[in-house]
Design an enzyme around this catalytic site. Structure first.
Site, short mmCIF file in Angstrom:
data_model
loop_
_atom_site.label_atom_id
_atom_site.label_comp_id
_atom_site.label_asym_id
_atom_site.label_seq_id
_atom_site.Cartn_x
_atom_site.Cartn_y
_atom_site.Cartn_z
N ASP A 1 -2.44 9.93 -9.76
CA ASP A 1 -2.33 8.65 -10.67
C ASP A 1 -1.10 8.53 -11.31
O ASP A 1 -0.66 7.28 -11.66
CB ASP A 1 -2.99 9.21 -11.95
CG ASP A 1 -4.57 9.23 -11.57
OD1 ASP A 1 -4.95 8.66 -10.68
OD2 ASP A 1 -5.38 9.97 -12.31
N GLU B 1 -4.74 2.41 -4.28
CA GLU B 1 -3.38 2.47 -3.94
C GLU B 1 -2.87 1.17 -3.61
O GLU B 1 -1.79 1.08 -3.13
CB GLU B 1 -2.97 3.60 -3.42
CG GLU B 1 -3.35 3.61 -1.68
CD GLU B 1 -4.76 3.83 -1.64
OE1 GLU B 1 -5.04 4.18 -0.37
OE2 GLU B 1 -5.52 3.94 -2.52
N ASP C 1 0.77 -1.24 0.13
CA ASP C 1 0.07 -0.04 0.15
C ASP C 1 0.90 1.15 -0.02
O ASP C 1 1.80 1.26 0.84
CB ASP C 1 -0.91 0.12 1.39
CG ASP C 1 -1.85 1.06 1.18
OD1 ASP C 1 -2.92 0.89 0.52
OD2 ASP C 1 -1.73 2.28 1.75
N ASN D 1 -2.71 13.04 -2.90
CA ASN D 1 -3.91 13.73 -3.79
C ASN D 1 -4.25 15.12 -3.52
O ASN D 1 -4.49 15.96 -4.26
CB ASN D 1 -5.09 12.81 -3.69
CG ASN D 1 -4.86 11.56 -4.63
OD1 ASN D 1 -4.18 11.49 -5.77
ND2 ASN D 1 -5.70 10.60 -4.51
#
Length: 581
Positions: free
Chosen positions: A464, A490, A447, A455
């Site tokens: 992204d 993710e 992760d 973000n």
């Protein structure tokens, strides 16, 4: 009065003599027209005037035949199936002041049952040669597939050569006249263009072999049988076997059954290439009836080949009508391959119709008419090869499209890693193989740390890019046998067959280290870094499933995150075991 009566009497006598002598004068004139006059030392006559007589009784002796009324013609003849025994009459006169030796060539003698030559002068038989082509053993005056009869003419001498032709089914032949040197040249050059035809058919066989290796379709096998049947028939019918191997049609006459098996394979090819049984039931029904007729006639030919060949032309015409109609119907229904097949089949039908007219005696003798079937077979075979190639290309395109769709269904579009669906399906198979082989297998759950913060600070497009960057990093560190997927958001999974927890931790540490060193630059030229947390679990093959293994590794991941992130953790039980070791 008496003088007047005498004048009338003499007038009547004159008229009677005139009309009585008129037929003989006409006959003499006709004979002169049919005479071949030789006035040069070099003689190369492949077409000249002669006459013929058809012995309908098939029992006449030579002495009877010479008194029959012969029909004027040229030296190339096609008389169909009602002229099994035909006599040719060649009147030759040497107009030179020196003697000359001539040779009558019969280049299509190879397909006959029997050939005889009779040399006469003033109705006196000078020489007689029989060539029983239907019997084994030596055959006099045969040079390859050509019968050659030599004779001499003194200065100003006239002779008549009679040639008796006994056919199996269709009566067609060509006679030529040569001097000695021209005769040798004609024999050397005979059959070359037919050999080229057969060579092209053999080349198509080789090409089809490679097509079969590529596609392994039953259509290629049927096409191969079509080529074999066609090649055998061409070799027998056009003298290749006789000219190059000394095998005459009469000796292997039964092989002419190929003229019936060849269209059978063509019909089967049409059925297969267009899948008529499933897609075009009406056309399939018509082709099935035609195939039944062809197969039935082929079986009949095994018992009486002569009778079967006599109706072969009519059956060929039926076959061409039906297949041509099917080709048009498929084209109208927008079958993609139909237009290509229609083009090749139209050429096949055109040349075969010329041959049918020729064999039935309805058209003149020429190279195209007499060899129409062979030309048609070759053109059809070329187009069939193209259709096969085109179909293989289309199948490959469809297969590639299906594989692409399958790949898209199994792939995460952003990272091009496998997706969750594919991983769960493939992992189950890998675990089963590990149990079968009694080998180890490990799984890790990965992760990206603080991904929401990335973000929020840099925008979703940068987030992204981070995911894509890490996906590339995973692909760089995976082995060929490893399975890596984006499990969602993710989160990523990596399945490691043949890897225990110790080695899996080493792999995980290399991935963690590489991620921590990665630096990205966003659109605003900000440097973006990230770290990952990894949970590792070696499967207990006695009871672990894909789901339980993922849950166990996920717990180890949770432990890594709760312990400060940017680290690798084993599941607690395995960590305890490793710590004790």
């Amino acid at each position: 009065m008496e003088v007047h009566n005498k004048n009338i009497t003499w007038y009547v006598i004159f008229l009677m003599v005139f009309f009585l002598t008129l037929p003989s004068a006409n006959a003499e004139t006709q004979t002169q027209k049919q005479t071949v006059n030789i006035n040069a030392s070099i003689v190369e006559l492949t077409e000249f005037p002669m006459s013929y007589y058809v012995d309908g009784s098939e029992k006449m002796l030579f002495e009877e035949v010479i008194n029959q009324q012969f029909t004027p013609s040229l030296s190339k003849l096609s008389l169909g199936t009602d002229a099994m025994i035909t006599w040719s009459k060649i009147v030759v006169r040497n107009q030179q002041d020196v003697a000359i030796k001539l040779y009558v060539h019969h280049p299509h003698a190879y397909h006959l049952k029997h050939v005889s030559f009779y040399e006469t002068q003033q109705n006196q038989l000078l020489n007689h040669i029989d060539i029983p082509l239907h019997k084994s053993g030596e055959k006099p005056l045969m040079y390859g597939g050509t019968a050659v009869y030599p004779f001499q003419l003194a200065p100003q001498e006239t002779k008549i050569i009679y040639v008796k032709n006994t056919s199996f089914s269709h009566q067609w032949y060509q006679l030529s006249l040569f001097d000695e040197q021209s005769s040798k040249q004609a024999l050397v050059g005979s059959g070359k263009y037919i050999a080229l035809l057969v060579g092209m058919m053999l080349a198509l066989m080789i090409y089809n072999f490679f097509l079969y290796i590529s596609a392994r379709k039953i259509e290629n096998i049927v096409y191969a049988f079509y080529l074999i049947s066609g090649t055998i028939w061409v070799a027998l019918s056009y003298g290749v076997a006789a000219n190059f191997f000394g095998v005459f049609s009469a000796e292997v006459f039964q092989l002419n059954s190929n003229v019936l098996s060849m269209p059978s394979f063509l019909v089967i090819f049409i059925m297969l290439i267009f899948d008529t049984r499933k897609r075009y039931p009406k056309e399939h029904f018509a082709l099935s009836l035609l195939l039944a007729l062809l197969v039935g006639m082929f079986c009949y030919s095994l018992f009486d080949i002569t009778a079967a060949l006599q109706s072969a032309s009519s059956l060929a015409a039926t076959m061409m009508i039906v297949t041509f109609g099917v080709a048009i119907s498929l084209w109208r229904k927008r079958e993609p391959l139909a237009k290509y097949f229609f083009l090749g089949h139209s050429m096949f039908i055109l040349f075969n119709m010329l041959a049918v007219f020729y064999y039935k005696g309805l058209s003149d003798f020429n190279q195209i008419n007499s060899h129409g079937v062979g030309i048609g077979i070759l053109l059809e075979a070329l187009m069939m090869a193209f259709v096969l190639s085109y179909r293989i290309k289309e199948l490959d395109r469809i297969k590639g499209k299906q594989e692409e769709l399958k790949r898209l269904a199994d792939t995460d579009p952003m990272t091009e890693l496998f997706n969750r669906r594919y991983f769960e399906k493939t992992a189950q198979q890998a675990i089963h193989e590990a149990k079968e082989n009694q080998s180890v297998i490990s799984i890790m759950v990965i992760d990206i740390d603080h991904f929401k913060t990335i973000n929020d600070n840099y925008g979703h497009s940068t987030g992204d890019e981070v995911i894509i960057s890490f996906a590339k990093l995973l692909m760089k560190h995976q082995r060929d046998i490893d399975i890596v997927c984006r499990y969602g958001g993710e989160e990523f999974l990596l399945l490691l067959p043949g890897c225990d927890n110790e080695n899996a931790c080493k792999v995980a540490e290399r991935i963690r280290q590489a991620a921590s060193e990665a630096v990205l630059t966003d659109e605003q030229q900000n440097e973006v870094t990230y770290t990952v947390s990894i949970g590792v679990h070696q499967l207990e093959l006695s009871y672990d499933t894909t789901r339980s293994a993922i849950d166990a590794a996920d717990k180890a991941l949770y432990h890594a995150k709760s312990s400060g992130r940017n680290q690798v953790q084993l599941t607690q039980a395995q960590f305890d075991i490793q710590a004790q070791a």
